[in-house]
Design an enzyme around this catalytic site. Structure first.
Site, short mmCIF file in Angstrom:
data_model
loop_
_atom_site.label_atom_id
_atom_site.label_comp_id
_atom_site.label_asym_id
_atom_site.label_seq_id
_atom_site.Cartn_x
_atom_site.Cartn_y
_atom_site.Cartn_z
N HIS A 1 2.33 15.16 0.23
CA HIS A 1 3.23 13.31 0.06
C HIS A 1 4.35 13.30 -1.04
O HIS A 1 3.86 13.43 -2.73
CB HIS A 1 2.42 12.59 -0.75
CG HIS A 1 3.56 11.05 -0.57
ND1 HIS A 1 4.25 10.27 -0.37
CD2 HIS A 1 3.78 10.63 -2.33
CE1 HIS A 1 5.12 9.25 -0.40
NE2 HIS A 1 3.67 9.88 -2.25
N ASP B 1 5.21 7.60 4.68
CA ASP B 1 6.02 8.84 5.39
C ASP B 1 6.28 9.16 6.67
O ASP B 1 7.23 9.09 6.81
CB ASP B 1 5.53 10.13 4.76
CG ASP B 1 5.16 10.42 2.89
OD1 ASP B 1 6.12 9.52 2.34
OD2 ASP B 1 4.09 10.52 2.17
N ARG C 1 8.22 6.12 7.36
CA ARG C 1 9.30 5.98 7.39
C ARG C 1 10.12 7.04 8.10
O ARG C 1 11.42 6.90 8.63
CB ARG C 1 9.94 6.48 5.25
CG ARG C 1 9.52 5.52 4.87
CD ARG C 1 8.86 6.83 3.21
NE ARG C 1 9.51 6.05 1.92
CZ ARG C 1 8.67 6.37 0.91
NH1 ARG C 1 8.31 7.48 0.63
NH2 ARG C 1 8.17 5.73 0.57
N1 NAI Z 1 0.92 8.32 -1.58
C1 NAI Z 1 2.83 7.43 -1.00
O1 NAI Z 1 2.93 7.19 -1.04
C2 NAI Z 1 2.47 6.89 -2.20
C3 NAI Z 1 1.93 6.77 -3.64
N2 NAI Z 1 2.56 6.05 -4.70
C4 NAI Z 1 2.02 5.87 -5.90
O2 NAI Z 1 1.02 5.11 -5.83
C5 NAI Z 1 1.31 4.42 -7.46
C6 NAI Z 1 1.04 3.11 -7.97
O3 NAI Z 1 2.33 3.00 -7.82
P1 NAI Z 1 2.39 1.08 -8.39
O4 NAI Z 1 1.49 0.48 -8.45
O5 NAI Z 1 3.98 1.15 -8.34
O6 NAI Z 1 2.30 1.53 -9.70
P2 NAI Z 1 2.29 0.78 -11.39
O7 NAI Z 1 2.21 1.00 -12.81
O8 NAI Z 1 2.86 -0.77 -11.41
O9 NAI Z 1 0.17 0.13 -10.95
C7 NAI Z 1 -0.65 0.77 -11.88
C8 NAI Z 1 -1.50 0.51 -12.20
O10 NAI Z 1 -2.71 0.60 -11.94
C9 NAI Z 1 -3.60 0.99 -13.77
N3 NAI Z 1 -4.02 2.87 -14.17
C10 NAI Z 1 -3.60 3.49 -14.61
N4 NAI Z 1 -3.99 4.41 -14.61
C11 NAI Z 1 -5.51 3.71 -14.30
C12 NAI Z 1 -6.84 3.98 -14.37
N5 NAI Z 1 -7.38 5.33 -14.48
N6 NAI Z 1 -7.89 3.82 -13.70
C13 NAI Z 1 -7.55 1.91 -13.35
N7 NAI Z 1 -5.94 1.95 -13.53
C14 NAI Z 1 -5.18 2.42 -13.48
C15 NAI Z 1 -2.27 0.44 -14.65
O11 NAI Z 1 -2.66 -0.27 -15.47
C16 NAI Z 1 -0.96 -0.16 -13.85
O12 NAI Z 1 -2.08 -1.53 -14.02
C17 NAI Z 1 1.83 5.53 -8.52
O13 NAI Z 1 0.99 7.02 -8.19
C18 NAI Z 1 3.56 6.06 -7.33
O14 NAI Z 1 3.67 7.13 -7.85
C19 NAI Z 1 3.44 4.49 -4.94
C20 NAI Z 1 3.92 4.44 -3.33
C21 NAI Z 1 3.88 5.40 -2.53
O1 OAA Z 2 8.39 8.23 -4.88
C1 OAA Z 2 8.10 7.46 -5.84
O2 OAA Z 2 7.39 7.86 -6.95
C2 OAA Z 2 6.93 6.99 -4.91
C3 OAA Z 2 6.36 7.09 -4.13
O3 OAA Z 2 5.64 7.97 -3.94
C4 OAA Z 2 6.91 6.87 -3.21
O4 OAA Z 2 7.92 5.77 -3.05
O5 OAA Z 2 6.89 7.91 -1.97
#
Ligand code: NAI
Ligand code: OAA
Length: 328
Positions: free
Chosen positions: A189, A161, A164
């Site tokens: 967030h 954030d 961005r």
């Molecule tokens: N804080 C932030 O700024 C942001 C947060 N996110 C969040 O990050 C997270 C991950 O995003 P992506 O990699 O795109 O998702 P993704 O779905 O591609 O990957 C998540 C992975 O975590 C694994 N997983 C799920 N539960 C698990 C557990 N209990 N233990 C170990 N592995 C587990 C899944 O098998 C999957 O491979 C999401 O919750 C998303 O919303 C995404 C973008 C920004």
């Molecule tokens: O919005 C979502 O689900 C992923 C996220 O946290 C971000 O891109 O900030």
């Protein structure tokens, strides 16, 4: 050679993991002279474990000189064993028909178990960054589930954030992104976050005075930063991954190696300042040095900011109340 640092990453076979691990192994997070051991956690499902094996094969094929070892596992106690840094990326995504509350409860179970495992086996100084959403509340749950670890070492990612907001401001003001200092993103967030450039400077001059557009601030900038994640999903069909991984690297790099006096935003347990109740994981401005962060204190909170800061706080309080029964 320095002693390798143990970096645990959960959700390692996911899309953020894929954008993150190679950069950690190449030294972009902890420095080009710092060997790392990657300890990778994925779900105990054949598909997830196979994908993890594939990612580890690719890591091997990069022959990174700094990659001193790798472990892939479905057991949190193996992944977190002696971990110096833990990047909690894996989380349950929102599925069809799932309410925010359901997501919160599903993730509460994951982050309770992971907090317990960290408490049991991680380094006593482990630095934890929670990326998986809802990141602030997940970090709060992990922190509460790990009473023997330093609460201050549980953080949530607001750096995406922050980054961005930096780019939006640079575009608006026609200045270089790297010249902007003293930005903060307050709160959760989520779309309620409050990106605040009242204190920001460009080469020592006020950025707010330069932009001088309260309408743009309230009606374009703040909502655009807040809804940027949704805009990426809309455009890409997938949520932000490379920019999220980049932000995770920025967050940990600055925490470990220092921000050289610059402000960065981290979601950290509140010390009660700025009217944020103690313990709530809330985005604030910090500077970092010698592996520690220090809050920027004494910033003026005007009426507009108070309202914005209270709104994002109210959402965090609501999330906290929604999981309170699980935390004993
Ligand atoms: N804080 C932030 O700024 C942001 C947060 N996110 C969040 O990050 C997270 C991950 O995003 P992506 O990699 O795109 O998702 P993704 O779905 O591609 O990957 C998540 C992975 O975590 C694994 N997983 C799920 N539960 C698990 C557990 N209990 N233990 C170990 N592995 C587990 C899944 O098998 C999957 O491979 C999401 O919750 C998303 O919303 C995404 C973008 C920004
Ligand atoms: O919005 C979502 O689900 C992923 C996220 O946290 C971000 O891109 O900030």
């Amino acid at each position: 050679m320095k002693t390798p640092v143990r970096v645990a990453v959960t959700g390692a076979a996911g899309q953020i993991g894929y954008a993150l691990l190679f950069r950690i192994a190449s030294g972009e997070m902890l420095g080009k002279d710092q060997p790392v051991i990657l300890q990778l956690l994925e779900l105990p499902l054949e598909k997830a474990q196979a994908a993890l094996r594939g990612v580890m094969m690719e890591l091997e094929d990069c022959a990174f000189p700094l990659l001193a070892g790798m472990v892939g596992t479905d057991d949190a106690e193996v992944a977190f064993k002696d971990a110096d840094i833990a990047l909690l990326v894996g989380a349950r995504p929102r599925g069809p028909g799932m309410e925010r509350k359901d997501l919160l409860l599903e993730n509460a179970k994951i982050f309770t178990a992971q907090g317990v495992a960290l408490n049991k086996v991680a380094s006593r100084d482990v630095k934890v960054l929670v990326v998986g959403n809802p990141a602030n509340t997940n970090a709060y749950i992990a922190m509460k589930s790990a009473p023997d670890l330093k609460a201050a070492n549980f953080t949530a990612m607001l750096r995406l954030d922050h980054n961005r907001a930096l780019s939006q401001l640079a575009n608006k003001a026609g200045v270089a992104v790297g010249d902007i200092e003293k930005l903060v993103v307050w709160g959760n967030h989520s779309p309620t976050m409050y990106p605040d450039y009242r204190f920001a400077t460009v080469k020592g001059e006020s950025l707010k005075d330069r932009i001088n557009d309260a309408d743009w601030n309230a009606n374009a900038f703040i909502p655009q930063v807040g809804k940027r994640g949704a805009a990426i999903i809309e455009a890409r069909g997938l949520s932000s991954a490379a920019s999220a991984a980049n932000a995770a690297i920025d967050h940990v790099r600055d925490w470990v190696l220092g921000s050289s006096g610059k402000w960065v935003t981290m979601g950290v347990p509140s010390d009660g300042s700025y009217g944020i109740p103690e313990g709530v994981i809330y985005g604030v401005a910090v500077t970092t040095e010698n592996g520690e962060y220090t809050r920027v204190e004494g910033l003026e909170v005007d009426g507009f900011s108070r309202a914005a800061m209270d709104k994002t706080l109210a959402e965090l309080e609501e999330e906290r109340a929604g999981v309170a029964h699980l935390l004993g």
